[in-house]
Scaffold this active site. Structure first.
Site, PDB file in Angstrom:
ATOM      1  N   MET A 149       0.839  -1.202   0.000  1.00 18.79           N
ATOM      2  CA  MET A 149       0.000   0.000   0.000  1.00 18.79           C
ATOM      3  C   MET A 149       0.875   1.254   0.000  1.00 18.79           C
ATOM      4  O   MET A 149       0.417   2.342   0.345  1.00 18.79           O
ATOM      5  CB  MET A 149      -0.938  -0.009   1.202  1.00 18.79           C
ATOM      6  N   HIS A 189       9.300  -3.507   3.380  1.00 24.74           N
ATOM      7  CA  HIS A 189       8.830  -3.737   2.007  1.00 24.74           C
ATOM      8  C   HIS A 189      10.012  -4.057   1.080  1.00 24.74           C
ATOM      9  O   HIS A 189       9.936  -4.945   0.241  1.00 24.74           O
ATOM     10  CB  HIS A 189       8.130  -2.494   1.454  1.00 24.74           C
ATOM     11  N   GLU A 236       5.658 -11.614   7.291  1.00 23.61           N
ATOM     12  CA  GLU A 236       5.126 -12.269   8.495  1.00 23.61           C
ATOM     13  C   GLU A 236       4.652 -11.231   9.502  1.00 23.61           C
ATOM     14  O   GLU A 236       3.957 -11.554  10.455  1.00 23.61           O
ATOM     15  CB  GLU A 236       6.206 -13.152   9.136  1.00 23.61           C
ATOM     16  N   GLN A 256      -2.779 -12.171   7.948  1.00 27.55           N
ATOM     17  CA  GLN A 256      -3.011 -11.883   6.521  1.00 27.55           C
ATOM     18  C   GLN A 256      -2.315 -12.933   5.648  1.00 27.55           C
ATOM     19  O   GLN A 256      -2.875 -13.418   4.658  1.00 27.55           O
ATOM     20  CB  GLN A 256      -2.474 -10.493   6.185  1.00 27.55           C
ATOM     21  N   VAL A 270      10.871  -7.259   9.465  1.00 31.33           N
ATOM     22  CA  VAL A 270      12.040  -6.372   9.588  1.00 31.33           C
ATOM     23  C   VAL A 270      11.729  -5.355  10.686  1.00 31.33           C
ATOM     24  O   VAL A 270      10.628  -4.773  10.719  1.00 31.33           O
ATOM     25  CB  VAL A 270      12.334  -5.661   8.248  1.00 31.33           C
TER      26      VAL A 270
HETATM   27  P1  AMP Z   1       1.476  -2.938   3.475  1.00 32.50           P
HETATM   28  O1  AMP Z   1       2.017  -1.911   2.551  1.00 32.50           O
HETATM   29  O2  AMP Z   1       1.464  -2.541   4.898  1.00 32.50           O
HETATM   30  O3  AMP Z   1       0.167  -3.519   2.991  1.00 32.50           O
HETATM   31  O4  AMP Z   1       2.505  -4.151   3.416  1.00 32.50           O
HETATM   32  C1  AMP Z   1       2.861  -4.752   2.201  1.00 32.50           C
HETATM   33  C2  AMP Z   1       3.616  -6.021   2.496  1.00 32.50           C
HETATM   34  O5  AMP Z   1       4.784  -5.707   3.234  1.00 32.50           O
HETATM   35  C3  AMP Z   1       2.808  -6.997   3.346  1.00 32.50           C
HETATM   36  O6  AMP Z   1       3.030  -8.316   2.875  1.00 32.50           O
HETATM   37  C4  AMP Z   1       3.373  -6.783   4.728  1.00 32.50           C
HETATM   38  O7  AMP Z   1       3.253  -7.912   5.556  1.00 32.50           O
HETATM   39  C5  AMP Z   1       4.833  -6.506   4.401  1.00 32.50           C
HETATM   40  N1  AMP Z   1       5.471  -5.804   5.503  1.00 32.50           N
HETATM   41  C6  AMP Z   1       5.050  -4.661   6.110  1.00 32.50           C
HETATM   42  N2  AMP Z   1       5.873  -4.337   7.127  1.00 32.50           N
HETATM   43  C7  AMP Z   1       6.833  -5.293   7.168  1.00 32.50           C
HETATM   44  C8  AMP Z   1       7.970  -5.543   8.007  1.00 32.50           C
HETATM   45  N3  AMP Z   1       8.270  -4.728   9.007  1.00 32.50           N
HETATM   46  N4  AMP Z   1       8.725  -6.619   7.757  1.00 32.50           N
HETATM   47  C9  AMP Z   1       8.416  -7.458   6.744  1.00 32.50           C
HETATM   48  N5  AMP Z   1       7.365  -7.301   5.921  1.00 32.50           N
HETATM   49  C10 AMP Z   1       6.581  -6.230   6.124  1.00 32.50           C
END
Ligand code: AMP
Length: 282
Positions: A30, A37, A149, A154, A177
């Site tokens: 997003m 990311h 994770e 999700q 991360v």
């Molecule tokens: P989002 O933009 O929040 O929808 O996240 C996009 C993807 O990035 C999703 O698969 C999240 O689980 C992953 N994501 C978000 N934050 C982290 C993080 N700190 N470590 C690893 N993956 C992440």
């Protein structure tokens, strides 16, 4: 790196690349990108010929209008970061492009996976996630798709979606991360005040303590510890702390070092909702 706003153009690009026999790794996001990311993009880079990333703030997965309105949008710097990370194509549609007929009415059944934790406190959230993921998979037709994770529930819902849809996309979960002080990276962290940001790592500390306690102590005591550690800060308020089996998300009632379990937490820092989780027996 090429940037597409329309379904037809990204679809054509992907179809051509697949005809050339190239494998596609896909990272749906997003936006408001951070190192979490980018780690997904880097893993996709290592495991595929080409990487496609989507940036779409999906309105139908927000159960809270203010959260949607305040969601950070930083497209220019996102594109720079993706280019630097070696992403090949970005798909960044608007809501009209994704949902020309308005809110789709499809309802998915994920059983228990959607009834607990995020599913319970964010009604309709995972249905909105599933609709957008299915649509993005149909458009991008990836061989592999990468999910963090950090959003553990999700990830399990997406795995269930792929099974239900008999999709051949390989879903790959990637480790969370964290910032140096343990706070899980999140786009929402930019909305924290200084005081909230200082206190937010308590969520991580509570989870680390839970992992230490797990082999020896009862689940209820571990959950109380998580609640107490987080709520001891005036800046934080726990919404839920659950200890569940990683595949079924059913509650683990008796801790045992041989029973797989993951602790999942949601907490508010003011109006900002933070989630995190940790495997307890790894
Ligand atoms: P989002 O933009 O929040 O929808 O996240 C996009 C993807 O990035 C999703 O698969 C999240 O689980 C992953 N994501 C978000 N934050 C982290 C993080 N700190 N470590 C690893 N993956 C992440």
């Amino acid at each position: 790196m090429v940037v597409f706003n329309e379904i037809s153009t990204v679809d054509e690009w992907v179809t051509n690349k697949k005809k050339e026999g190239r494998s596609i790794g896909f990272v749906p996001t997003m936006g408001a990108l951070h190192k979490g990311h980018i780690a997904l993009v880097e893993q996709a880079r290592r495991e595929n010929d080409l990487v496609v990333c989507s940036i779409f703030v999906n309105p139908i997965q927000f159960n809270n209008k203010e959260d949607l309105k305040k969601y950070p949008r930083t497209l220019d710097s996102d594109l720079e970061k993706l280019d630097d990370a070696g992403c090949d194509a970005v798909f960044s549609p608007d809501a009209e492009e994704m949902y020309p007929a308005g809110h789709p009415d499809k309802i998915y059944d994920f059983g228990q996976l959607n009834k607990v934790m995020e599913g319970r406190f964010r009604q309709g959230h995972f249905n909105g996630v599933a609709i957008v993921v299915k649509k993005l998979f149909d458009i991008v037709q990836p061989h592999r798709a990468y999910f963090g994770e950090k959003d553990f529930q999700q990830l399990q819902v997406v795995r269930s979606l792929v099974k239900q849809e008999k999709s051949d996309v390989q879903v790959i979960g990637c480790p969370t991360v964290r910032e140096a002080d343990g706070l899980a990276m999140s786009s929402r962290n930019t909305r924290l005040t200084k005081a909230q940001r200082r206190e937010a790592p308590r969520i991580y500390q509570a989870l680390v303590k839970a992992r230490e306690m797990y082999p020896e102590l009862p689940v209820e005591q571990i959950k109380d510890q998580i609640r107490d550690t987080i709520n001891a800060s005036p800046e934080l308020e726990l919404e839920y702390a659950e200890i569940v089996h990683p595949d079924t998300l059913l509650p683990v009632t008796r801790s045992h070092r041989n029973t797989s379990a993951v602790a999942c937490v949601a907490a508010y820092a003011g109006k900002v909702r933070l989630i995190d989780n940790m495997h307890l027996n790894s």
